[in-house]
Write an enzyme that holds these catalytic residues in place. Structure first.
Site, PDB file in Angstrom:
ATOM      1  N   HIS A 135       0.765  -1.152   0.252  1.00 60.61           N
ATOM      2  CA  HIS A 135       0.029   0.237   0.199  1.00 60.61           C
ATOM      3  C   HIS A 135       0.874   1.059   0.002  1.00 60.61           C
ATOM      4  O   HIS A 135       2.392   1.290   0.381  1.00 60.61           O
ATOM      5  CB  HIS A 135      -0.833   0.273   1.285  1.00 60.61           C
ATOM      6  CG  HIS A 135      -0.319  -0.346   2.512  1.00 60.61           C
ATOM      7  ND1 HIS A 135       0.230   1.081   2.953  1.00 60.61           N
ATOM      8  CD2 HIS A 135      -0.283  -1.603   3.419  1.00 60.61           C
ATOM      9  CE1 HIS A 135       0.873   0.724   4.243  1.00 60.61           C
ATOM     10  NE2 HIS A 135       0.669  -0.542   4.215  1.00 60.61           N
ATOM     11  N   GLY A 136       0.227   2.182  -0.307  1.00 61.25           N
ATOM     12  CA  GLY A 136       0.838   3.654  -0.707  1.00 61.25           C
ATOM     13  C   GLY A 136       1.694   4.238   1.172  1.00 61.25           C
ATOM     14  O   GLY A 136       0.381   3.928   1.882  1.00 61.25           O
ATOM     15  N   SER A 160       0.984   5.622   4.828  1.00 61.42           N
ATOM     16  CA  SER A 160      -0.390   6.351   5.432  1.00 61.42           C
ATOM     17  C   SER A 160       0.312   6.950   6.639  1.00 61.42           C
ATOM     18  O   SER A 160       1.693   7.672   5.886  1.00 61.42           O
ATOM     19  CB  SER A 160      -0.708   4.397   6.285  1.00 61.42           C
ATOM     20  OG  SER A 160       0.551   4.212   7.346  1.00 61.42           O
ATOM     21  N   ARG A 163      -6.144   0.814   4.354  1.00 61.26           N
ATOM     22  CA  ARG A 163      -4.972   1.838   3.400  1.00 61.26           C
ATOM     23  C   ARG A 163      -4.287   1.106   2.415  1.00 61.26           C
ATOM     24  O   ARG A 163      -3.939   1.260   1.457  1.00 61.26           O
ATOM     25  CB  ARG A 163      -3.387   2.193   4.860  1.00 61.26           C
ATOM     26  CG  ARG A 163      -3.018   0.611   5.255  1.00 61.26           C
ATOM     27  CD  ARG A 163      -1.858   0.898   6.469  1.00 61.26           C
ATOM     28  NE  ARG A 163      -1.298  -0.363   7.193  1.00 61.26           N
ATOM     29  CZ  ARG A 163      -1.886  -0.769   7.938  1.00 61.26           C
ATOM     30  NH1 ARG A 163      -2.574  -0.031   8.410  1.00 61.26           N
ATOM     31  NH2 ARG A 163      -0.556  -1.473   8.959  1.00 61.26           N
ATOM     32  N   GLU A 166      -1.733  -6.602   7.976  1.00 56.00           N
ATOM     33  CA  GLU A 166      -0.721  -6.926   8.957  1.00 56.00           C
ATOM     34  C   GLU A 166      -0.205  -7.830   9.548  1.00 56.00           C
ATOM     35  O   GLU A 166      -0.830  -7.937  10.145  1.00 56.00           O
ATOM     36  CB  GLU A 166      -0.281  -5.433   8.749  1.00 56.00           C
ATOM     37  CG  GLU A 166       0.961  -5.334   9.076  1.00 56.00           C
ATOM     38  CD  GLU A 166       2.353  -5.586   7.949  1.00 56.00           C
ATOM     39  OE1 GLU A 166       2.352  -7.078   7.874  1.00 56.00           O
ATOM     40  OE2 GLU A 166       3.737  -4.379   7.796  1.00 56.00           O
ATOM     41  N   ARG A 225      11.021  -6.875  13.849  1.00 52.18           N
ATOM     42  CA  ARG A 225      10.371  -6.344  12.563  1.00 52.18           C
ATOM     43  C   ARG A 225      10.568  -7.750  11.296  1.00 52.18           C
ATOM     44  O   ARG A 225      10.119  -7.349  10.495  1.00 52.18           O
ATOM     45  CB  ARG A 225      11.536  -4.605  12.193  1.00 52.18           C
ATOM     46  CG  ARG A 225      10.577  -4.548  13.204  1.00 52.18           C
ATOM     47  CD  ARG A 225      11.575  -2.384  12.803  1.00 52.18           C
ATOM     48  NE  ARG A 225      11.016  -2.450  11.578  1.00 52.18           N
ATOM     49  CZ  ARG A 225      11.139  -1.637  10.263  1.00 52.18           C
ATOM     50  NH1 ARG A 225      12.199  -2.036  10.290  1.00 52.18           N
ATOM     51  NH2 ARG A 225      10.565  -1.755   9.282  1.00 52.18           N
ATOM     52  N   HIS A 261       0.229  -5.542   2.668  1.00 49.90           N
ATOM     53  CA  HIS A 261       1.624  -4.276   3.517  1.00 49.90           C
ATOM     54  C   HIS A 261       2.632  -5.862   3.675  1.00 49.90           C
ATOM     55  O   HIS A 261       2.621  -6.825   3.245  1.00 49.90           O
ATOM     56  CB  HIS A 261       0.826  -4.826   5.389  1.00 49.90           C
ATOM     57  CG  HIS A 261      -0.650  -4.911   5.209  1.00 49.90           C
ATOM     58  ND1 HIS A 261      -1.376  -3.426   5.562  1.00 49.90           N
ATOM     59  CD2 HIS A 261      -1.742  -5.196   5.130  1.00 49.90           C
ATOM     60  CE1 HIS A 261      -2.382  -2.859   5.254  1.00 49.90           C
ATOM     61  NE2 HIS A 261      -3.187  -4.173   5.074  1.00 49.90           N
TER      62      HIS A 261
END
Length: 337
Positions: free
Chosen positions: A57-58, A60, A108, A135, A162, A229
């Site tokens: 996605h772009g 957020s 998003r 996500e 992460r 995501h």
């Protein structure tokens, strides 16, 4: 300057309809004879050999602010809207057409789908949403600033939380402000909502959806777009590419740059044997070009881990150059139409 160079590289793929097609072909490896043999066009996509595309996605609001997001339903920023539109233009210029789209329950991602399809003139395509494409859940880290957590816990620990395969972040407390259990859309999933997820746990749920909903479509010869995501897409790509769990820690994905694949419709595995130059792991092809993707990933790494940089790299003069470029691309295309 890194982001500006990336913008200039990407512009070669979307500057205008005639130049973009030629420029993209310079970036995309020519379809192999094998690809032509096994690709079954039971699809409206007859101009390209690709049958699968991943798209993150772009930007957020929490991407912009450098915060852990997870299942929190943050909207796209104005820049994120532009990123999604430019991604749609890349896809339009590539000639690919989709039979169906799969995405998460998070806006998003959903809005990125809508914007990209609008730019392609494919608003009619069936869009399927599912929580298994959400996500990964970042647990107690949700809402915190990423660089501040690096200062608190160290680069190595944050990278493991992460990017590693099987080490989840600390579990989210029941009274956490952003606990998805409080969101009515998950009222029937209370028993399955995680308190934190490693990539392994994310992969367990995402591959269920992959096998049940995406693989059958691919085997029917359909062309599929998955908009999602970063970590959820990493889990699917890990499964698709058979990336070892000890290597997946080094794979990151940029926002809003389409990654296209040619898959064997029997095995649903990539036909290409050549690895991309941007990450060194993938047999797909970046429509924005490997060099531009490598620049963006380098910027994203600094945004999180380089504590000597106090500036938020998603804001300021560097970001303005990127935004100005995206606006120029959108206006150019609108004038052509």
């Amino acid at each position: 300057m890194t982001m500006f160079r990336s913008a200039m590289a990407l512009r070669n793929c979307v500057k205008n309809s005639s130049l973009a097609a030629a420029s993209c072909q310079q970036h995309l490896r020519a379809p192999s004879p094998i690809a032509r043999q096994v690709r079954h066009f039971n699809s409206i996509n007859f101009k390209t050999p690709y049958n699968l595309c991943f798209l993150r996605h772009g930007q957020s609001t929490w991407n912009r602010d450098n915060r852990y997001i997870g299942w929190t339903d943050t909207p796209l920023t104005e820049d994120g809207i532009l990123e999604a539109r430019v991604a749609g233009k890349m896809l339009a210029e590539s000639g690919i057409l989709f039979d169906e789209v799969h995405t998460s329950w998070l806006r998003r991602s959903i809005r990125t789908v809508n914007l990209a399809l609008m730019e392609m003139g494919q608003e009619y395509v069936d869009v399927r949403k599912h929580w298994r494409l959400n996500e990964r859940h970042y647990g107690e880290l949700v809402g915190k600033n990423k660089k501040e957590t690096v200062k608190q816990f160290g680069q190595d620990q944050i990278k493991r939380w992460r990017r590693s395969y099987d080490e989840p972040p600390p579990a989210m407390s029941d009274d956490h402000k952003y606990n998805p259990c409080h969101d009515p859309r998950y009222r029937n999933l209370i028993d399955v909502i995680p308190k934190a997820e490693s990539l392994m746990l994310t992969k367990q749920r995402s591959t269920v959806y992959w096998e049940e909903s995406i693989v059958p479509s691919l085997k029917e010869g359909k062309t599929v777009l998955i908009v999602g995501h970063e970590n959820n897409l990493r889990s699917l790509i890990m499964h698709l590419e058979d990336i070892p769990k000890e290597d997946i820690i080094n794979l990151s994905l940029p926002r809003a740059v389409p990654l296209v694949y040619r898959l064997d419709t029997e095995t649903c595995k990539p036909i290409n044997t050549e690895l991309d130059k941007a990450t060194g792991f993938l047999r797909g092809e970046w429509l924005g070009g490997d060099d531009a993707v490598a620049d963006v990933l380098n910027r994203d790494h600094k945004q999180v881990y380089d504590t000597t940089i106090e500036q938020n790299l998603e804001k300021g003069d560097t970001r303005k150059k990127w935004t100005d470029w995206m606006n120029a691309v959108v206006k150019e295309k609108e004038q052509q139409n």
